[in-house]
Design an enzyme around this catalytic site. Structure first.
Site, short mmCIF file in Angstrom:
data_model
loop_
_atom_site.label_atom_id
_atom_site.label_comp_id
_atom_site.label_asym_id
_atom_site.label_seq_id
_atom_site.Cartn_x
_atom_site.Cartn_y
_atom_site.Cartn_z
N GLY A 192 -2.07 -49.56 -39.50
CA GLY A 192 -3.16 -50.42 -39.03
C GLY A 192 -4.20 -49.62 -38.29
N SER A 193 -4.91 -50.31 -37.41
CA SER A 193 -6.06 -49.69 -36.76
C SER A 193 -5.63 -48.89 -35.52
CB SER A 193 -7.03 -50.80 -36.32
OG SER A 193 -6.34 -51.68 -35.45
N PRO A 194 -6.44 -47.92 -35.14
CA PRO A 194 -6.13 -47.17 -33.91
C PRO A 194 -6.05 -48.09 -32.68
CG PRO A 194 -7.82 -46.04 -35.20
CD PRO A 194 -7.58 -47.36 -35.88
N ILE A 196 -4.96 -51.26 -32.41
CA ILE A 196 -3.65 -51.92 -32.31
C ILE A 196 -2.54 -50.85 -32.22
CG2 ILE A 196 -2.07 -53.62 -33.35
CD1 ILE A 196 -4.75 -54.82 -32.51
N GLU A 214 0.40 -44.96 -38.77
CA GLU A 214 -0.47 -44.63 -39.91
C GLU A 214 -1.79 -45.36 -39.68
OE1 GLU A 214 0.09 -42.58 -42.39
OE2 GLU A 214 2.19 -42.12 -41.98
N CYS A 252 -7.81 -46.78 -45.93
CA CYS A 252 -7.84 -45.81 -44.83
C CYS A 252 -8.29 -44.43 -45.30
CB CYS A 252 -6.46 -45.72 -44.21
SG CYS A 252 -5.19 -45.34 -45.43
#
Ligand SMILES: NC(=O)c1ccc[n+]([C@@H]2O[C@H](COP(=O)([O-])OP(=O)(O)OC[C@H]3O[C@@H](n4cnc5c(N)ncnc54)[C@H](O)[C@@H]3O)[C@@H](O)[C@H]2O)c1
Length: 484
Positions: A192-194, A196, A214, A252
């Site tokens: 997911g996102s940096p 979260i 990741e 990504c």
């Protein structure tokens, strides 16, 4: 939410009991589960393609290439390699430790949590699961609430194919993830996102749980047109395929922006136009080959990035949007301001900025001034430039003369560094990602070296100094009284 808490408690208890029973450690169990994953994907190919169309408007062939086919290949690799992966590795101990022997055995962590993202909801859920199962763990998966049809299909299908006392799926969004994170896991694997990712890591720290994150970021693509001028057609096709042909740039490892010399920018833009038309026709919206933006919120984020008047002024191709259809046209920007949002957050959509430099060598400094990306792409035949990229920049991976293909190659580790993540997986690296490498040393009671023990004296200090240096000849002389 009380009911959800109860479900999580109960699931975790069952998974822990199953792990404690030792069942998941057997290679036979692992193989049965991997075979079941392959069978599940084969049996449900149409349904999986349907949900990927419903959630993301993915063409079924794109869905097969990026998700179903990829997962079946990953499970097959694990299945065929597992016997080799589980073999303890002998370590050659220095003579100093003679007659002890050493080896490393891969031990499953126990019960692992997998949290996945919506853009490749089948593969980003099942691929980590393949690693966790190969390594002998029990697994709980929570897929993303933003791909609800894929999440529901996984929740319905997985229990009817896999050992449902060991492998579980729970559906939900951040509230459910929060409940899951309040529990102790033996490993957390997050895609997911940096933003979260930081929440995940903070929750994991509470129990000192190891994490693999990741994450994403802005992946730059360098075009050194001098050295690839003969092959520019392939360069443009590969970049177009990577940018617009895989979930509409919502990936990504998608090309985020291009770095090219100023003198070549307008030719490059002209080269993109026919390629985009050849991929998606005159009306990409109706082509059936352009995935849609996942939600209204994500669409609005992209339109906010594009509606910055300074960014609008930089559009040189495309730029149309349809909120009702969640469609953004393949779009090219030329030199949007470097302080605009679009040049500072991950684009995650079908918009491709081209940033011009006086000299392509400046691309190194440009990349170094930004957070470490998940991938760097560079089209160049110039060995000096390649060496500079490898030695002066840091990124999860570097791919020369192609884009995104590194993800598919499971002989290479996949993962980020710095803001783009930590840890890696794919192929054997997935097995390692979900295993603790336990060091085993088997000593012998046949002889004992007094120099290890107090009381201390100069002889013992000399002995220890020589031992650390592995100066065996001098050690023998010392023991024979021929050296002080
Ligand atoms: N490196 C990779 O392999 C990879 C692959 C795909 C996507 N990504 C990255 O993921 C991002 C986009 O995906 P996304 O929008 O699903 O990311 P996200 O971080 O919003 O969500 C990922 C997961 O976290 C959960 N989540 C959301 N809010 C949470 C909270 N407050 N607490 C706990 N969990 C929460 C979601 O339910 C979902 O399961 C991009 O940055 C992209 O680059 C990385």
């Amino acid at each position: 939410m009380e009911a959800m808490k109860e479900t999580v408690d109960q699931s975790l208890r069952e998974m822990r009991d199953t792990f404690a029973s030792g069942r998941t450690r057997s290679v036979k169990w692992r193989k049965t589960q991997l075979e079941a994953i392959i069978e599940m994907v084969k049996d449900n190919e149409d349904k999986m393609c349907d949900v990927l169309f419903q959630d993301l408007g993915k063409h079924s062939i794109e869905a097969f290439r990026d998700e179903l086919g990829f997962v079946m290949r990953s499970a097959t690799t694990a299945l065929n390699s597992l016997d080799k992966w589980v073999v303890p590795r002998k370590s050659n101990l220095p003579l100093l430790f003679y007659p002890a022997t050493g080896k490393v055995i891969s031990e499953p962590y126990g019960t692992v949590l997998v949290l996945s993202s919506w853009n490749f909801p089948i593969s980003l859920s099942l691929d980590p699961m393949i690693g966790a199962i190969s390594a002998g763990n029990t697994v709980l998966l929570k897929a993303s609430e933003l791909s609800p049809n894929a999440s529901a299909l996984l929740a319905k299908t997985i229990p009817s194919y896999l050992d449902n006392k060991a492998i579980k799926v729970i559906e939900g969004g951040p509230d459910v993830a929060t409940i899951l994170l309040q529990h102790q896991w033996d490993k957390i694997f997050f895609t997911g996102s940096p933003r979260i990712g930081k929440i995940i890591m903070a929750a994991a720290a509470e129990h000192l749980t190891p994490v693999t994150l990741e994450l994403g970021g802005k992946c730059p693509t360098i075009i050194d047109h001098h050295s690839v001028s003969k092959d520019m057609k392939s360069v443009v096709k590969r970049i177009s395929g990577g940018k617009w042909g895989s979930c509409s740039g919502q990936a990504c490892i998608s090309v985020d922006y291009i770095l090219v010399e100023q003198s070549f920018a307008s030719s490059l833009i002209e080269m993109f136009k026919p390629v985009i038309r050849s991929f998606f026709g005159e009306n990409p919206k109706e082509s059936g080959c352009v995935a849609r933006i996942v939600t209204k919120k994500h669409f609005q984020r992209l339109s906010r990035l594009l509606n910055d008047p300074r960014v609008q002024a930089s559009i040189v191709y495309g730029g149309s949007m349809d909120e009702e259809k969640l469609y953004v046209e393949p779009t090219i920007l030329l030199n949007p301001p470097l302080d605009s949002e679009i040049m500072n957050e991950e684009i995650f959509g079908p918009v491709l900025p081209i940033i011009t430099l006086r000299d392509i060598q400046e691309s190194i400094g440009f990349i170094k001034s930004k957070p470490k990306p998940l991938a760097i792409y560079a089209f160049t035949m110039d060995e000096k430039l390649k060496t500079r990229i490898l030695s002066e920049t840091s990124s999860g991976s570097v791919t020369f003369n192609d884009v995104m293909i590194q993800y598919m190659c499971d002989a290479l580790p996949f993962g980020g560094v710095g803001e783009s993540g930590m840890g890696r997986y794919h192929g054997k690296y997935s097995f390692e990602c979900f295993s603790h490498e336990k060091a085993i040393m088997e000593g012998s009671l046949a002889m004992d070296l007094e120099a290890r023990y107090p009381p201390w004296n100069n002889f013992k200090l000399t002995f220890i100094r020589l031992a650390f240096r592995e100066a065996y000849f001098k050690l023998v002389l010392l023991m024979l009284g021929l050296k002080r």
